[in-house]
Design a protein around this motif. Structure first.
Motif, PDB file in Angstrom:
ATOM      1  N   MET A  23     -33.912  10.362  53.039  1.00 49.48           N
ATOM      2  CA  MET A  23     -33.010   9.250  53.334  1.00 49.48           C
ATOM      3  C   MET A  23     -32.748   8.462  52.060  1.00 49.48           C
ATOM      4  O   MET A  23     -33.421   7.484  51.780  1.00 49.48           O
ATOM      5  CB  MET A  23     -33.605   8.336  54.397  1.00 49.48           C
ATOM      6  N   LYS A  24     -31.793   8.913  51.307  1.00 50.97           N
ATOM      7  CA  LYS A  24     -31.467   8.282  50.040  1.00 50.97           C
ATOM      8  C   LYS A  24     -30.550   7.078  50.266  1.00 50.97           C
ATOM      9  O   LYS A  24     -29.637   7.132  51.077  1.00 50.97           O
ATOM     10  CB  LYS A  24     -30.777   9.309  49.148  1.00 50.97           C
ATOM     11  N   ASN A  25     -30.840   5.993  49.548  1.00 50.37           N
ATOM     12  CA  ASN A  25     -30.033   4.780  49.605  1.00 50.37           C
ATOM     13  C   ASN A  25     -29.858   4.250  51.031  1.00 50.37           C
ATOM     14  O   ASN A  25     -28.753   3.961  51.467  1.00 50.37           O
ATOM     15  CB  ASN A  25     -28.675   5.013  48.937  1.00 50.37           C
ATOM     16  N   LEU A  26     -30.947   4.129  51.733  1.00 47.08           N
ATOM     17  CA  LEU A  26     -30.958   3.639  53.111  1.00 47.08           C
ATOM     18  C   LEU A  26     -31.049   2.118  53.106  1.00 47.08           C
ATOM     19  O   LEU A  26     -31.969   1.547  52.525  1.00 47.08           O
ATOM     20  CB  LEU A  26     -32.148   4.243  53.858  1.00 47.08           C
ATOM     21  N   LYS A  27     -30.069   1.473  53.728  1.00 44.91           N
ATOM     22  CA  LYS A  27     -30.053   0.013  53.816  1.00 44.91           C
ATOM     23  C   LYS A  27     -30.038  -0.368  55.298  1.00 44.91           C
ATOM     24  O   LYS A  27     -29.097  -0.049  56.012  1.00 44.91           O
ATOM     25  CB  LYS A  27     -28.845  -0.548  53.079  1.00 44.91           C
ATOM     26  N   ILE A  28     -31.101  -1.022  55.720  1.00 51.85           N
ATOM     27  CA  ILE A  28     -31.273  -1.418  57.111  1.00 51.85           C
ATOM     28  C   ILE A  28     -31.274  -2.940  57.160  1.00 51.85           C
ATOM     29  O   ILE A  28     -32.005  -3.592  56.404  1.00 51.85           O
ATOM     30  CB  ILE A  28     -32.605  -0.868  57.676  1.00 51.85           C
ATOM     31  N   VAL A  29     -30.465  -3.507  58.043  1.00 48.94           N
ATOM     32  CA  VAL A  29     -30.364  -4.962  58.160  1.00 48.94           C
ATOM     33  C   VAL A  29     -30.730  -5.373  59.578  1.00 48.94           C
ATOM     34  O   VAL A  29     -30.168  -4.852  60.544  1.00 48.94           O
ATOM     35  CB  VAL A  29     -28.936  -5.444  57.804  1.00 48.94           C
ATOM     36  N   LEU A  30     -31.665  -6.310  59.684  1.00 45.75           N
ATOM     37  CA  LEU A  30     -32.086  -6.837  60.975  1.00 45.75           C
ATOM     38  C   LEU A  30     -31.555  -8.257  61.130  1.00 45.75           C
ATOM     39  O   LEU A  30     -31.722  -9.094  60.243  1.00 45.75           O
ATOM     40  CB  LEU A  30     -33.615  -6.854  61.080  1.00 45.75           C
ATOM     41  N   ASN A  51     -28.153  -3.915  44.969  1.00 47.81           N
ATOM     42  CA  ASN A  51     -29.355  -3.146  44.679  1.00 47.81           C
ATOM     43  C   ASN A  51     -29.142  -1.695  45.114  1.00 47.81           C
ATOM     44  O   ASN A  51     -28.707  -1.433  46.228  1.00 47.81           O
ATOM     45  CB  ASN A  51     -30.528  -3.783  45.442  1.00 47.81           C
ATOM     46  N   LYS A  52     -29.473  -0.761  44.257  1.00 49.56           N
ATOM     47  CA  LYS A  52     -29.260   0.662  44.565  1.00 49.56           C
ATOM     48  C   LYS A  52     -30.407   1.265  45.378  1.00 49.56           C
ATOM     49  O   LYS A  52     -30.267   2.348  45.922  1.00 49.56           O
ATOM     50  CB  LYS A  52     -29.081   1.464  43.262  1.00 49.56           C
ATOM     51  N   ASP A  53     -31.527   0.569  45.440  1.00 48.08           N
ATOM     52  CA  ASP A  53     -32.688   1.089  46.160  1.00 48.08           C
ATOM     53  C   ASP A  53     -32.530   0.936  47.669  1.00 48.08           C
ATOM     54  O   ASP A  53     -31.777   0.092  48.151  1.00 48.08           O
ATOM     55  CB  ASP A  53     -33.961   0.347  45.728  1.00 48.08           C
ATOM     56  N   SER A  54     -33.281   1.737  48.403  1.00 43.63           N
ATOM     57  CA  SER A  54     -33.340   1.597  49.857  1.00 43.63           C
ATOM     58  C   SER A  54     -34.139   0.348  50.199  1.00 43.63           C
ATOM     59  O   SER A  54     -35.052  -0.039  49.463  1.00 43.63           O
ATOM     60  CB  SER A  54     -34.018   2.819  50.481  1.00 43.63           C
ATOM     61  N   PHE A  55     -33.794  -0.294  51.321  1.00 40.45           N
ATOM     62  CA  PHE A  55     -34.529  -1.477  51.747  1.00 40.45           C
ATOM     63  C   PHE A  55     -34.300  -1.760  53.222  1.00 40.45           C
ATOM     64  O   PHE A  55     -33.354  -1.275  53.829  1.00 40.45           O
ATOM     65  CB  PHE A  55     -34.132  -2.717  50.917  1.00 40.45           C
ATOM     66  N   VAL A  56     -35.198  -2.586  53.759  1.00 40.46           N
ATOM     67  CA  VAL A  56     -35.021  -3.222  55.060  1.00 40.46           C
ATOM     68  C   VAL A  56     -34.857  -4.701  54.753  1.00 40.46           C
ATOM     69  O   VAL A  56     -35.685  -5.292  54.057  1.00 40.46           O
ATOM     70  CB  VAL A  56     -36.236  -3.007  55.993  1.00 40.46           C
ATOM     71  N   LEU A  57     -33.771  -5.289  55.268  1.00 41.86           N
ATOM     72  CA  LEU A  57     -33.462  -6.696  55.011  1.00 41.86           C
ATOM     73  C   LEU A  57     -33.490  -7.481  56.312  1.00 41.86           C
ATOM     74  O   LEU A  57     -32.793  -7.145  57.262  1.00 41.86           O
ATOM     75  CB  LEU A  57     -32.077  -6.820  54.364  1.00 41.86           C
ATOM     76  N   SER A  58     -34.290  -8.530  56.326  1.00 39.69           N
ATOM     77  CA  SER A  58     -34.324  -9.460  57.449  1.00 39.69           C
ATOM     78  C   SER A  58     -33.472 -10.672  57.081  1.00 39.69           C
ATOM     79  O   SER A  58     -33.702 -11.296  56.055  1.00 39.69           O
ATOM     80  CB  SER A  58     -35.770  -9.888  57.707  1.00 39.69           C
ATOM     81  N   LEU A  59     -32.473 -10.960  57.919  1.00 33.38           N
ATOM     82  CA  LEU A  59     -31.575 -12.090  57.663  1.00 33.38           C
ATOM     83  C   LEU A  59     -32.103 -13.364  58.301  1.00 33.38           C
ATOM     84  O   LEU A  59     -32.883 -13.319  59.254  1.00 33.38           O
ATOM     85  CB  LEU A  59     -30.193 -11.811  58.253  1.00 33.38           C
ATOM     86  N   GLY A  60     -31.618 -14.499  57.819  1.00 36.54           N
ATOM     87  CA  GLY A  60     -31.838 -15.756  58.519  1.00 36.54           C
ATOM     88  C   GLY A  60     -31.025 -15.720  59.806  1.00 36.54           C
ATOM     89  O   GLY A  60     -30.004 -15.013  59.881  1.00 36.54           O
ATOM     90  N   GLY A  61     -31.432 -16.460  60.810  1.00 37.78           N
ATOM     91  CA  GLY A  61     -30.749 -16.441  62.107  1.00 37.78           C
ATOM     92  C   GLY A  61     -29.269 -16.778  62.027  1.00 37.78           C
ATOM     93  O   GLY A  61     -28.454 -16.244  62.775  1.00 37.78           O
ATOM     94  N   GLY A  62     -28.883 -17.645  61.102  1.00 40.62           N
ATOM     95  CA  GLY A  62     -27.490 -18.056  60.991  1.00 40.62           C
ATOM     96  C   GLY A  62     -26.652 -17.223  60.032  1.00 40.62           C
ATOM     97  O   GLY A  62     -25.421 -17.311  60.036  1.00 40.62           O
TER      98      GLY A  62
END
Length: 174
Positions: free
Chosen positions: A1-8, A72-83
């Protein structure tokens, strides 16, 4: 899974950071919390930013840092602020940059139970009387649901453990 960007995304107390860390650990990729990233970049807490510079300043910085994260070119999991998804073109940007945005959809009663325990640490709700919390959350969720529901995937949470939620997300990755 190259360059995987997950946003919660989802309401405060929905478990975005907790679940995000589990997902990132499972996939062996970086975990980022947007609020922590902003605090580090601005060298002050979110509460202090709101107090000293105001919400408009914060929302502008939020957009700036969100763009920086996606550069950012790396894979990541990003948690956003509620707003975060509810301001500017943030939700469009998120869905343009990844096919893996997840709305952690937690019911009002469960959110109330969770947030009641940590009310003093949440500037947005710390001033509310306990009997007003459910109404506040319900109203806020109603306002924000338009944006939250633009996520690629919705994860309905019914007293699931963070690990169970993380497994649901990993199983839905595209």
């Amino acid at each position: 899974m190259k360059n995987l960007k997950i946003v919660l995304l989802g309401y405060m107390g929905s478990g975005k950071s907790t679940v995000g860390r589990i997902v990132a650990n499972h996939l062996n990729i970086k975990f980022l919390d947007l609020d922590d990233y902003i605090e580090e970049g601005e060298a002050m807490s979110i509460a202090s930013i709101f107090e000293t510079k105001g919400e408009i300043y914060f929302r502008k910085k939020e957009i700036e840092y969100l763009n920086k994260v996606f550069s950012n070119k790396d894979s990541f999991v990003l948690s956003l602020g509620g707003g975060t998804p509810c301001f500017g073109t943030n939700m469009a940007l998120i869905n343009e940059k990844t096919a893996n945005s997840f709305y952690l959809n937690v019911g009002i009663n469960e959110l109330t139970d969770r947030l009641m325990k940590e009310k003093s640490h949440r500037p947005m709700i710390s001033h509310l009387e306990d009997d007003k919390l459910t109404e506040f959350i319900g109203m806020h969720l109603f306002e924000r649901s338009y944006f939250y529901n633009q996520a690629h995937q919705k994860v309905k949470i019914n007293n699931n453990t963070p690990t169970e939620i993380a497994e649901m997300i990993v199983n839905k990755l595209v």
